[in-house]
Scaffold this active site. Structure first.
Site, mmCIF file in Angstrom:
data_model
loop_
_atom_site.group_PDB
_atom_site.id
_atom_site.type_symbol
_atom_site.label_atom_id
_atom_site.label_comp_id
_atom_site.label_asym_id
_atom_site.label_seq_id
_atom_site.Cartn_x
_atom_site.Cartn_y
_atom_site.Cartn_z
ATOM 1 C CB SER A 1 -0.944 0.007 1.203
ATOM 2 O OG SER A 1 -0.224 -0.174 2.412
ATOM 3 C CG ASP B 1 -4.102 5.460 6.708
ATOM 4 O OD1 ASP B 1 -2.980 5.222 7.196
ATOM 5 O OD2 ASP B 1 -4.509 4.900 5.668
ATOM 6 C CG HIS C 1 -1.087 3.656 4.506
ATOM 7 N ND1 HIS C 1 -2.314 3.242 4.992
ATOM 8 C CD2 HIS C 1 -0.517 2.572 3.926
ATOM 9 C CE1 HIS C 1 -2.481 1.957 4.714
ATOM 10 N NE2 HIS C 1 -1.409 1.531 4.064
#
Length: 404
Positions: free
Chosen positions: A40, A364, A367
């Site tokens: 991610s 978040d 990340h």
């Protein structure tokens, strides 16, 4: 005489002005094609809310993407990632498009501008949020199936093979004759840059959930071996220019700091055991990369030291423009981390983010913010000391430019 002198002076000034303008205009980068891999931290749209990792299933919703794109782009950040700044640094005509087809109207945002630019080579991004270094079947066999993402780094390798095979078939068929070349036809595999983004953090997350049944040391050995095998497979296919990212300070992520014992802290107030895990992973990975360099002397394999870059920021956040090194920008709950694992960014409980994301390191809870990715990218691409990228990224550009 005076008129002649004035004419000469005017001519010289004109020459200097033109030369200065030419110097200010950046020449095209040596690399025109980039293939990216990872999880991610590198994914530019292969994952959507319905396919995302457990507890982070709202990537297709605002406020994801709000800072730069002003809409969600299925990137796990408020804006651009390191791989996007890579595209900027290389002066590619667009950001790397995701490999997987995506029908979401919010995800068609791989271009740098609001208008689509299809004219130059860029490559493809195969990175997927939640991807592991170890094959998914291993975790299934050990009843570690909380994360619904089935992809691993080897899955991404298989996608690369399919992509290259399709490009070769299309080329042989002669499609697009007389037109500008398609993206995948612009450069051969030996001329492209291969960006192996951060991967392995999800493997350790699995072992954290079942430390009694799956040894973290076994996970570490297997994860590092898989990444090294992946790089070697790229080399076997003809890759000559590869950059491999290490793990960041995973112990400084709000998720880790929320779950870990309060006494498990290091000298920068992050989770000591988790940061040590990342440090050991990176040390073993670098040893394997050195082995591959000796085995493949004709290739350029650089190590992007995410750990060192992240550490530099955490030691001196204000120096890099940050006032909130620990709090989550898009989170809830307040406190030291502003993070709750069952109410994450984009969910109905967290529909808005902090007012100034650029002041935050963490976006978040897992990340980073665009601002943090930009700082890390600057360390990777612009620092020539070898502190954050070894060898320096500029040396890859030089070697590519000289055809070495």
């Amino acid at each position: 005489m005076a008129t002649a002198a004035a004419t000469v002076t005017t001519f010289l000034l004109l020459v200097v002005s033109v030369a200065g303008a030419m110097a200010a205009t950046k020449a095209p980068s040596s690399f025109r094609t980039v293939y990216a891999f990872g999880d991610s931290f590198t994914d530019t749209g292969n994952t959507r809310s319905t396919t995302g990792p457990y507890s982070f299933g709202y990537v297709s919703s605002l406020p994801y993407g709000a800072t730069f794109f002003h809409r969600p782009t299925n990137r796990y950040s408020d804006g651009r990632l390191v791989v996007d700044f890579l595209a900027d640094h290389l002066r590619l005509p667009s950001f790397l498009p995701p490999y997987l087809p995506n029908s979401s109207p919010n995800s068609n945002s791989s271009d740098k501008s609001s208008s689509s630019n299809k004219s130059g080579a860029v490559g493809v991004n195969f990175a997927v949020a939640g991807a592991t270094a170890i094959e998914h079947d291993f975790f299934v066999r050990n009843n570690l199936t909380v994360d619904i993402t089935p992809q691993s780094i080897m899955t991404e390798l298989a996608w690369l093979d399919k992509h290259l095979a399709a490009a070769e078939k299309k080329k042989k068929a002669g499609k697009g004759a007389g037109k500008k070349k398609d993206l995948e036809e612009e450069e051969g595999i030996g001329e492209a840059l291969f960006w192996v983004g951060e991967i392995g953090a999800n493997d350790y997350a699995y072992s954290f959930m079942a430390a009694d049944t799956v040894s973290p040391k076994n996970i570490q050995a297997m994860a590092v071996a898989r990444v090294a095998s992946f790089v070697e497979e790229l080399l076997k296919r003809g890759a000559k220019y590869i950059v491999v990212q290490g793990l960041p300070l995973t112990g400084c992520l709000p998720l880790a700091m929320t779950l870990a014992r309060q006494e498990d802290r290091d000298n920068i107030s992050c989770v000591a055991s988790v940061n040590q895990q990342s440090y050991d992973h990176n040390r073993l990975l670098q040893a394997d990369l050195n082995r591959l360099r000796q085995k493949h002397p004709g290739a350029s394999i650089a190590y992007a030291d995410y750990y060192a870059a992240h550490l530099a920021v955490m030691r001196s956040p204000a120096r890099h423009g940050f006032t909130e090194p620990f709090k989550t920008c898009c989170g809830t709950g307040g406190g030291a981390y502003n993070f709750e694992i069952f109410s994450t960014c984009g969910s109905p409980e967290v529909a808005t983010a902090c007012a100034q994301p650029a002041k935050y390191v963490n976006w978040d809870g897992v990340h980073m913010t665009e601002a943090m990715y930009k700082v890390v990218a600057g360390m990777f691409f612009e620092d020539n000391s070898g502190k954050y990228c070894r060898p320096a990224f500029s040396s890859l550009l030089t070697k590519k430019g000289h055809g070495k």
